[in-house]
Design a protein around this motif. Structure first.
Motif, PDB file in Angstrom:
ATOM      1  N   ASP A   1      14.988  19.620  18.243  1.00 32.61           N
ATOM      2  CA  ASP A   1      14.150  20.477  19.077  1.00 32.61           C
ATOM      3  C   ASP A   1      14.123  21.877  18.491  1.00 32.61           C
ATOM      4  O   ASP A   1      15.139  22.575  18.493  1.00 32.61           O
ATOM      5  CB  ASP A   1      14.693  20.504  20.515  1.00 32.61           C
ATOM      6  CG  ASP A   1      13.677  21.052  21.520  1.00 32.61           C
ATOM      7  OD1 ASP A   1      13.890  20.890  22.724  1.00 32.61           O
ATOM      8  OD2 ASP A   1      12.678  21.659  21.069  1.00 32.61           O
TER       9      ASP A   1
ATOM     10  N   GLU B   1       9.924  16.844  28.664  1.00 34.75           N
ATOM     11  CA  GLU B   1      11.199  17.567  28.496  1.00 34.75           C
ATOM     12  C   GLU B   1      11.120  18.913  29.197  1.00 34.75           C
ATOM     13  O   GLU B   1      12.073  19.361  29.836  1.00 34.75           O
ATOM     14  CB  GLU B   1      11.499  17.771  27.003  1.00 34.75           C
ATOM     15  CG  GLU B   1      12.850  18.425  26.702  1.00 34.75           C
ATOM     16  CD  GLU B   1      12.802  19.954  26.615  1.00 34.75           C
ATOM     17  OE1 GLU B   1      13.881  20.561  26.542  1.00 34.75           O
ATOM     18  OE2 GLU B   1      11.698  20.539  26.655  1.00 34.75           O
TER      19      GLU B   1
ATOM     20  N   ASP C   1       8.355  24.579  19.246  1.00 31.56           N
ATOM     21  CA  ASP C   1       8.883  23.866  20.424  1.00 31.56           C
ATOM     22  C   ASP C   1       7.842  22.897  20.997  1.00 31.56           C
ATOM     23  O   ASP C   1       7.137  23.240  21.959  1.00 31.56           O
ATOM     24  CB  ASP C   1       9.295  24.917  21.475  1.00 31.56           C
ATOM     25  CG  ASP C   1      10.031  24.267  22.645  1.00 31.56           C
ATOM     26  OD1 ASP C   1      10.236  24.960  23.648  1.00 31.56           O
ATOM     27  OD2 ASP C   1      10.354  23.053  22.554  1.00 31.56           O
TER      28      ASP C   1
ATOM     29  N   HIS D   1      11.245  15.762  21.754  1.00 31.66           N
ATOM     30  CA  HIS D   1      10.170  15.750  22.740  1.00 31.66           C
ATOM     31  C   HIS D   1       8.871  16.245  22.109  1.00 31.66           C
ATOM     32  O   HIS D   1       8.879  17.052  21.186  1.00 31.66           O
ATOM     33  CB  HIS D   1      10.534  16.557  23.981  1.00 31.66           C
ATOM     34  CG  HIS D   1      10.505  18.046  23.840  1.00 31.66           C
ATOM     35  ND1 HIS D   1       9.413  18.821  24.144  1.00 31.66           N
ATOM     36  CD2 HIS D   1      11.464  18.916  23.416  1.00 31.66           C
ATOM     37  CE1 HIS D   1       9.693  20.094  23.951  1.00 31.66           C
ATOM     38  NE2 HIS D   1      10.927  20.197  23.496  1.00 31.66           N
TER      39      HIS D   1
HETATM   40 ZN    ZN Z   1      11.850  22.111  23.326  1.00 39.66          ZN
END
Ligand code: ZN
Length: 359
Positions: A227, A199, A167, A150
């Motif tokens: 991720d 996400e 992230d 994502h």
């Molecule tokens: Zn994430």
């Protein structure tokens, strides 16, 4: 500290609601502003903090994209914002540069989907996944591999920008690096590359992929999800999913022996409780459909889901090693994809994915 970026992040009071509505064109303006930056020197220049020489990926390109995606100017890339749109523009440009094809039957990479915002009075949001295709030796036939990451993050909260460098600017830029390798080195089987949106508000991009027309999920043998792959002082990368598909254990054991990181299986058992990552990112959607999954990510660190998740705190040498490991993982899975296809658990549950309500 980062290249002149540490004195950034003035606390700017941005009214949340204004930010959520789609601002046509603002992203493009942002893209132009940052475009100049994007052409900042790359190539063979020594990479600060990187001693490892990658065998498979273009490290400078990957680090640069991660830095751009996690810059203040993209304001944390929340779904439906100008920063998210600009982030998508940079990834889209990289997809073009590495020569990714659109999915067969589609004219481009962008696949939009509706998002019903959490706040009742908020304007509707349009999410957008970027999906590319890398043909194998028999395009359109046999099992396929779905690789996802994502690109959205948390945006601005209480006036603070959440840049989401690990992230998941790290995973989104590693996804492009992995795709670039296979775009230059034809895989055995078809590979679908998906940079997913939304996400952070309910795995909505993944749900949109699961129910979209034109992507034969029935051919997908495995989802590999990236991720948080850029920050580990310990040099450890976890892979979750073998507990649910024990037939994958020998693939990962062989990989762990050769990988330039410490590769650990785990975080996928029910008894792990809150540390069971089986459903905690986009792979969770595909797991629920009965597909074998391999989720790659680092152990939680102090930057997780706070404004401190910035580019300068990534561990670049580990990040580059992790990306090389991801190429090796995809190669190992590709080599055994027909056998891995037989590990699918419940193909019947493919289509019952709920609509895109933001969490
Ligand atoms: Zn994430």
């Amino acid at each position: 500290m980062g290249q002149g970026m540490s004195e950034k992040k003035p606390v700017r009071p941005h009214p949340q609601s204004g930010r959520r509505s789609l601002v046509p064109g603002a992203g493009i303006v942002l893209a132009v502003i940052l475009g100049a930056w994007l052409f900042w020197p790359k190539g063979q220049a020594p990479l600060p903090g990187v001693t490892y020489k990658p065998a498979y990926i273009e490290a400078a390109e990957m680090l640069h994209l991660a830095q751009v995606l996690s810059s203040d100017a993209l304001e944390g890339r929340a779904a439906g914002t100008a920063g998210n749109e600009a982030a998508r523009g940079f990834i889209h440009k990289r997809f073009e540069e590495i020569g990714l094809l659109p999915l067969p039957g589609f004219g481009g990479y962008t696949h939009t989907f509706p998002i019903v915002p959490r706040e009742a009075d908020a304007a509707p949001i349009i999410g957008a996944n970027l999906i590319g295709f890398i043909p194998g030796r028999t395009p359109g036939e046999g099992p396929a591999l779905l690789i996802t990451a994502h690109y959205d993050h948390l945006g601005i909260r209480e006036g603070e920008i959440y840049n989401g460098a690990d992230d998941n600017a790290s995973g989104a830029s590693a996804l492009v690096a992995v795709a670039e390798y296979f775009a230059l080195n034809r895989p055995e089987h078809d590979i679908v590359i998906a940079a997913l949106d939304a996400e952070e508000i309910g795995l909505l991009g993944a749900r949109a992929v699961a129910r979209m027309e034109g992507l034969e999920m029935s051919r997908v043998a495995l989802n590999m999800n990236l991720d948080m792959v850029g920050r580990s002082e310990a040099g450890e990368l976890y892979v979750a999913g073998t507990y649910h598909s024990p037939g994958l254990v020998p693939v990962i054991e062989a990989l762990a022996e050769r990988a330039p990181v410490t590769l650990l299986m785990g975080h996928d058992r029910p008894e792990d409780g809150p540390d069971d990552w089986t459903l905690q990112s986009d792979h969770g959607v595909f797991h629920q459909m009965g597909l074998p999954i391999l989720y790659f990510g680092v152990e939680d660190h102090p930057g997780y889901h706070n404004p401190g998740d910035d580019f300068e705190f990534l561990t670049p040498d580990f990040f580059v090693r992790a990306a090389d490991t991801l190429v090796m993982a995809a190669m190992a899975v590709d080599a055994e994809l027909p056998r891995i296809y037989s590990l699918r658990r419940n193909p019947a549950a493919e289509t019952d994915q709920p609509e895109g309500n933001a969490e």
